[in-house]
Design an enzyme around this catalytic site. Structure first.
Site, mmCIF file in Angstrom:
data_model
loop_
_atom_site.group_PDB
_atom_site.id
_atom_site.type_symbol
_atom_site.label_atom_id
_atom_site.label_comp_id
_atom_site.label_asym_id
_atom_site.label_seq_id
_atom_site.Cartn_x
_atom_site.Cartn_y
_atom_site.Cartn_z
ATOM 1 N N ASP A 164 0.730 -1.383 -0.095
ATOM 2 C CA ASP A 164 -0.035 0.119 -0.167
ATOM 3 C C ASP A 164 0.831 1.130 0.061
ATOM 4 O OD1 ASP A 164 1.080 0.255 2.489
ATOM 5 O OD2 ASP A 164 -0.762 0.244 3.680
ATOM 6 N N ASP B 206 1.648 4.644 2.243
ATOM 7 C CA ASP B 206 1.410 5.128 3.602
ATOM 8 C C ASP B 206 1.792 6.687 3.478
ATOM 9 O OD1 ASP B 206 0.516 2.673 5.021
ATOM 10 O OD2 ASP B 206 2.857 2.178 4.248
ATOM 11 N N ASP C 148 -3.257 4.844 2.671
ATOM 12 C CA ASP C 148 -3.729 5.350 3.827
ATOM 13 C C ASP C 148 -3.332 6.826 4.008
ATOM 14 O OD1 ASP C 148 -4.726 3.112 5.026
ATOM 15 O OD2 ASP C 148 -3.203 2.462 5.930
HETATM 16 P P1 DGT Z 1 4.161 -2.921 2.974
HETATM 17 O O1 DGT Z 1 2.849 -1.721 2.592
HETATM 18 O O2 DGT Z 1 3.621 -4.218 3.126
HETATM 19 O O3 DGT Z 1 5.207 -2.878 1.837
HETATM 20 O O4 DGT Z 1 4.897 -2.772 4.313
HETATM 21 P P2 DGT Z 1 4.898 -1.530 5.425
HETATM 22 O O5 DGT Z 1 6.072 -1.720 6.207
HETATM 23 O O6 DGT Z 1 4.505 -0.181 4.816
HETATM 24 O O7 DGT Z 1 3.459 -1.712 6.204
HETATM 25 P P3 DGT Z 1 2.303 -1.258 6.431
HETATM 26 O O8 DGT Z 1 1.874 -0.370 5.240
HETATM 27 O O9 DGT Z 1 1.203 -2.315 7.004
HETATM 28 O O10 DGT Z 1 2.529 -0.289 7.603
HETATM 29 C C1 DGT Z 1 3.502 0.719 7.820
HETATM 30 C C2 DGT Z 1 3.935 1.073 9.257
HETATM 31 O O11 DGT Z 1 2.790 1.637 9.806
HETATM 32 C C3 DGT Z 1 4.001 -0.218 10.025
HETATM 33 O O12 DGT Z 1 5.229 -0.125 10.731
HETATM 34 C C4 DGT Z 1 3.041 -0.329 10.886
HETATM 35 C C5 DGT Z 1 2.562 1.148 10.913
HETATM 36 N N1 DGT Z 1 1.003 1.003 10.765
HETATM 37 C C6 DGT Z 1 -0.072 0.592 9.990
HETATM 38 N N2 DGT Z 1 -1.081 0.698 10.329
HETATM 39 C C7 DGT Z 1 -1.174 1.196 11.590
HETATM 40 C C8 DGT Z 1 -2.071 1.528 12.548
HETATM 41 O O13 DGT Z 1 -3.131 1.343 12.383
HETATM 42 N N3 DGT Z 1 -1.472 1.933 13.579
HETATM 43 C C9 DGT Z 1 -0.508 2.195 14.028
HETATM 44 N N4 DGT Z 1 -0.038 2.569 15.296
HETATM 45 N N5 DGT Z 1 0.522 1.903 13.223
HETATM 46 C C10 DGT Z 1 0.386 1.344 11.889
HETATM 47 MG MG MG Z 2 2.637 0.163 3.657
#
Ligand code: DGT
Ligand code: MG
Length: 366
Positions: free
Chosen positions: A205, A207, A290
């Site tokens: 996604d 962010d 997001d």
């Molecule tokens: P991806 O999108 O699968 O390539 O990997 P990321 O690392 O971008 O993971 P993602 O998009 O799920 O979340 C990014 C960071 O944001 C992750 O360290 C956790 C944090 N995060 C995501 N959703 C929430 C939330 O609802 N609350 C909090 N506190 N942190 C969140």
């Molecule tokens: Mg992400």
């Protein structure tokens, strides 16, 4: 609706971050994948503790330098339990672990994986559907399963949302949002966080963190931005959540696992114009985005919290609470010994408060 945020991700095809990463030795990559499968399966069964143990073990392997060829080389590594060692040993000796192969072939695992990949579907919902005898996405449609608006959108865009988002696509969405905020509230900054900030070339996604240098100006911004983007036909789905954070309430209890933060936030699916790739024939692709609004005083905490990885965040918060008696979340850092909030204007300052050397985003992948 928040379920899907908490679900376990094996990454694309179960390999986690391996494919883009640091040229892992083959053997340890296979073991890592095996452990991630078991972590995922434990999550599907509601065993959060077991799931976390396998995830930790996989992360330890990921952080190992060099090639792993015997179990002895692992030595007494903390974080790798009895069960995980057995899995690693099987993979090193036979190339596969029978237990993991059984899991991968099981109807329940495969169905849970299929269903939890629907935006808006978490373990509980998927498990209920499985128990009701549902097995495929077609089953969901044909048997008239009740779906939330979010799940309907997730199902409609299933293939796109399960296709990795490329960095170029994330940047293009970031620019579109930048354009929208400049119309609605000039001076607002838009920061690409998540895996892309850690340097990953693709993710699941996009962010984006929004903030304005003058405290309070960000109030009401999100709905205006979303309306404008919507009027430009850039949005296929969205639901927003209001800010529910008040510093006066004091910190969240320490040890609260991976809790959602309380920023004003929009969960959306963007309609991104594309020339190549899977959506090329119709000219567009659905992408999960997001949008998170942080007041300037909380921005460094939001940035740190939203850059991830999830595992890095978990370990950092654990360190703060166990070693420093501090509560860290995406809003603030609270010193429980001195009963005060520690303000910060940058991520560097948060690491200083914690008595840690600064860890740049690219080194937060494990
Ligand atoms: P991806 O999108 O699968 O390539 O990997 P990321 O690392 O971008 O993971 P993602 O998009 O799920 O979340 C990014 C960071 O944001 C992750 O360290 C956790 C944090 N995060 C995501 N959703 C929430 C939330 O609802 N609350 C909090 N506190 N942190 C969140
Ligand atoms: Mg992400």
């Amino acid at each position: 609706e928040i379920e899907s945020r908490h679900r376990l991700r094996g990454g694309w095809g179960g390999g986690g971050d391996r494919e883009w990463g640091r040229g892992l030795p083959y053997d340890s990559a296979l073991s890592q994948e095996a452990l991630e499968t078991l972590a995922e399966e434990a999550g599907f069964s509601g065993s959060e503790g077991r799931s976390l143990a396998f995830t930790r073990a996989a992360s330890v392997l990921k952080a190992l330098p060099g090639r792993l060829s015997t179990l002895e080389e692992l030595g007494p590594l903390p974080g790798i339990g009895e069960h995980s060692r057995r899995v690693i040993q099987d993979v090193l000796e036979d190339g596969v672990c029978a237990e993991v192969e059984r899991v991968k072939l099981s109807e329940r695992y495969q169905t849970m994986k299929l269903f939890t990949k629907i935006f808006g579907v978490g373990v509980r919902t998927a498990s209920r559907w499985y128990q009701e005898g549902l097995r495929t996405l077609v089953d969901l449609q044909e048997r008239g399963t009740k779906l939330t608006r979010q799940q309907q959108a997730g199902l409609r865009h299933y293939d796109d949302l399960n296709t990795p988002v490329e960095r170029g696509e994330a940047e293009s969405i970031s620019r579109a949002v930048q354009g929208a905020v400049q119309r609605c509230l000039p001076g607002t900054s838009v920061t690409l966080a998540g895996g892309f900030r850690r340097g990953k070339p693709h993710g699941h996604d996009v962010d984006l963190l929004l903030t304005h240098p003058e405290a309070g100006r960000e109030a009401g911004l999100l709905s205006r931005v979303v309306s404008w983007l919507d009027s430009q036909d850039l949005i296929l789905y969205q639901h927003s959540q209001e800010n529910s954070y008040a510093l006066q309430e004091g910190p969240e209890p320490p040890g609260g696992r991976d809790v959602m933060d309380r920023f004003e936030r929009c969960f959306s699916i963007f309609r991104l114009e594309v020339q190549g790739g899977p959506g090329a024939a119709r000219g567009w692709k659905a992408v999960r985005v997001d949008l998170v609004v942080a007041p300037i005083s909380q921005f460094p905490f939001a940035l740190l919290g939203w850059t991830g990885s999830r595992h890095f965040e978990r370990e950092l918060r654990r360190f703060a609470s166990h070693e420093r008696k501090m509560v860290l979340n995406s809003h603030a850092l609270y010193d429980s010994r001195r009963n005060l909030f520690l303000p910060a204007v940058s991520e560097e300052e948060i690491f200083q408060h914690l008595g840690l050397e600064y860890v740049p985003p690219a080194q937060r992948n494990t």
